[in-house]
Design a protein around this motif. Structure first.
Motif, short mmCIF file in Angstrom:
data_model
loop_
_atom_site.label_atom_id
_atom_site.label_comp_id
_atom_site.label_asym_id
_atom_site.label_seq_id
_atom_site.Cartn_x
_atom_site.Cartn_y
_atom_site.Cartn_z
N ARG A 131 0.82 -1.22 0.00
CA ARG A 131 0.00 0.00 0.00
C ARG A 131 0.85 1.26 0.00
O ARG A 131 0.34 2.36 0.23
CB ARG A 131 -0.91 0.01 1.23
CG ARG A 131 -1.93 -1.14 1.26
CD ARG A 131 -2.67 -1.17 2.58
NE ARG A 131 -3.71 -2.20 2.59
CZ ARG A 131 -4.42 -2.52 3.67
NH1 ARG A 131 -4.19 -1.88 4.82
NH2 ARG A 131 -5.34 -3.46 3.61
N PHE A 132 2.13 1.10 -0.27
CA PHE A 132 3.06 2.23 -0.17
C PHE A 132 2.66 3.35 -1.12
O PHE A 132 2.29 3.12 -2.26
CB PHE A 132 4.48 1.75 -0.51
CG PHE A 132 5.54 2.80 -0.31
CD1 PHE A 132 6.14 2.98 0.91
CD2 PHE A 132 5.91 3.63 -1.37
CE1 PHE A 132 7.12 3.95 1.10
CE2 PHE A 132 6.90 4.59 -1.20
CZ PHE A 132 7.49 4.76 0.05
N GLY A 133 2.78 4.57 -0.62
CA GLY A 133 2.47 5.75 -1.42
C GLY A 133 1.61 6.72 -0.64
O GLY A 133 0.60 6.33 -0.04
N ARG A 134 2.01 7.99 -0.64
CA ARG A 134 1.26 9.00 0.12
C ARG A 134 0.07 9.52 -0.66
O ARG A 134 -0.89 10.01 -0.07
CB ARG A 134 2.19 10.16 0.47
CG ARG A 134 3.40 9.79 1.32
CD ARG A 134 4.43 10.89 1.31
NE ARG A 134 4.93 11.13 -0.05
CZ ARG A 134 5.79 12.09 -0.38
NH1 ARG A 134 6.25 12.90 0.57
NH2 ARG A 134 6.18 12.24 -1.63
N THR A 135 0.12 9.44 -1.97
CA THR A 135 -0.94 9.96 -2.82
C THR A 135 -1.39 8.88 -3.80
O THR A 135 -0.70 7.86 -3.98
CB THR A 135 -0.47 11.18 -3.62
OG1 THR A 135 0.56 10.76 -4.54
CG2 THR A 135 0.10 12.26 -2.70
N ARG A 136 -2.50 9.12 -4.46
CA ARG A 136 -2.98 8.17 -5.46
C ARG A 136 -1.97 8.02 -6.58
O ARG A 136 -1.72 6.92 -7.07
CB ARG A 136 -4.33 8.64 -6.02
CG ARG A 136 -4.93 7.70 -7.06
CD ARG A 136 -6.32 8.15 -7.46
NE ARG A 136 -6.89 7.27 -8.45
CZ ARG A 136 -6.73 7.41 -9.77
NH1 ARG A 136 -6.00 8.43 -10.22
NH2 ARG A 136 -7.28 6.58 -10.62
N GLN A 137 -1.34 9.14 -6.99
CA GLN A 137 -0.36 9.07 -8.07
C GLN A 137 0.84 8.21 -7.68
O GLN A 137 1.32 7.40 -8.48
CB GLN A 137 0.11 10.49 -8.44
CG GLN A 137 -0.92 11.32 -9.17
CD GLN A 137 -1.91 11.99 -8.21
OE1 GLN A 137 -1.87 11.75 -7.00
NE2 GLN A 137 -2.78 12.82 -8.75
#
Length: 299
Positions: free
Chosen positions: A222-228
């Motif tokens: 699930r890594f990632g701070r934003t959808r992009q």
């Protein structure tokens, strides 16, 4: 693609991977300094650690493989801030690798000394009562070997075919990275592809998935701070699964068919990686290091 898009990709990647500031002074001088380990352009380490797609996919694979060691995972679970600040943790790892590979002697010593100091503070007890410490030489050897084996696998899968290493160059890669691990305190570090595989075979009986490892794997997916960011990370993370040994995938409970890995994950990650590499453009870190090394020839 428009130039503006390339600039945005470069800025975003530099912020995520390097924390925004490349700190080129670590790599640019003093003129003629060979670096702590004498690594030069064209060397296997330079080629592997300078190839972005292989390093990104290899990095994810390394984290998954490392998590199978209960003592290593306990240290991460108890002391690391990767959940609260995953990008900061990534920046620290990238800084260590780029500085010891491309940096000056002084810069490399500085990051090694810093990591050694941090390791002295990481110790505790696993849930089943076993003591651990991050400066344990055997644990350092495990973390190093799992990491460089994954980096090399990433390079061999995602570098342009003409730039991939021969079997002899793969062995040279392991020989060149071993002194970095030893400078941190590792011992009996594998120095060839055969030694790495024999080492992993010896370690397998003690490797297993703990609740902390399962939790870390879920976090990585699930890594990632934003959808992009998540849209970019997901195909790279999926591709990293294909870099793991078969037994490691089975131990982690990852069931991704070989056909999916080869016919979907590999081409999609290659396309994503090439786009990221285009956005980054020529490495300013490597350019600074080449300039420093050129000082020796000019002198």
């Amino acid at each position: 693609m428009p130039v503006g898009l390339r600039d945005r990709i470069a800025a975003e990647l530099t912020a995520v991977i390097h924390g925004g500031d490349l700190k080129l002074e670590r790599y640019a001088g003093p003129p003629g300094d060979p670096g702590l380990f004498g690594i030069a352009p064209g060397d296997p380490v330079w080629r592997v650690h300078g190839q972005a797609t292989g390093m990104l996919t290899g990095g994810f694979a390394a984290l998954m493989l490392q998590s199978l060691h209960p003592l290593a995972m306990a240290g991460v679970d108890d002391h690391s801030d990767f959940r609260a600040d995953p990008v900061g943790r990534l920046n620290g790892t990238v800084r260590f690798i780029t500085t010891t590979t491309f940096g000056s002697s002084a810069a490399a010593r500085e990051v090694i000394d810093l990591v050694r100091l941090i390791h002295t503070r990481v110790h505790g007890t696993t849930p089943d009562g076993r003591p651990y410490r991050a400066d344990d030489p055997d644990l350092l050897t495990w973390v190093h070997t799992a990491e460089v084996r994954s980096f090399l696998a990433g390079h061999q899968s995602y570098a342009p075919r003409a730039l991939r290493l021969t079997p002899a160059e793969c062995d040279a890669y392991y020989r060149q990275v071993a002194p970095v691990a030893e400078a941190l305190g590792a011992r009996e570090v594998p120095r060839s592809s055969r030694e790495v595989e024999r080492y992993l075979a010896r370690m397998r009986p003690g490797l297993r998935v703990t609740p902390a490892a399962s939790d870390a794997l879920l976090f990585l997916r699930r890594f990632g701070r934003t959808r992009q960011e998540r849209l970019v990370v997901r195909p790279l993370m999926n591709a990293s699964v294909g870099l793991l040994p078969d037994w490691a995938r089975a131990e982690l409970g990852i069931h991704r068919p070989a056909a999916v890995r080869s016919c979907w994950d590999l081409p999609v990650a290659t396309a994503v990686g090439r786009t990221l590499e285009w956005g980054l453009g020529p490495s300013r870190i490597q350019a600074a290091a080449r300039g420093r090394l050129a000082g020796a020839r000019q002198g």
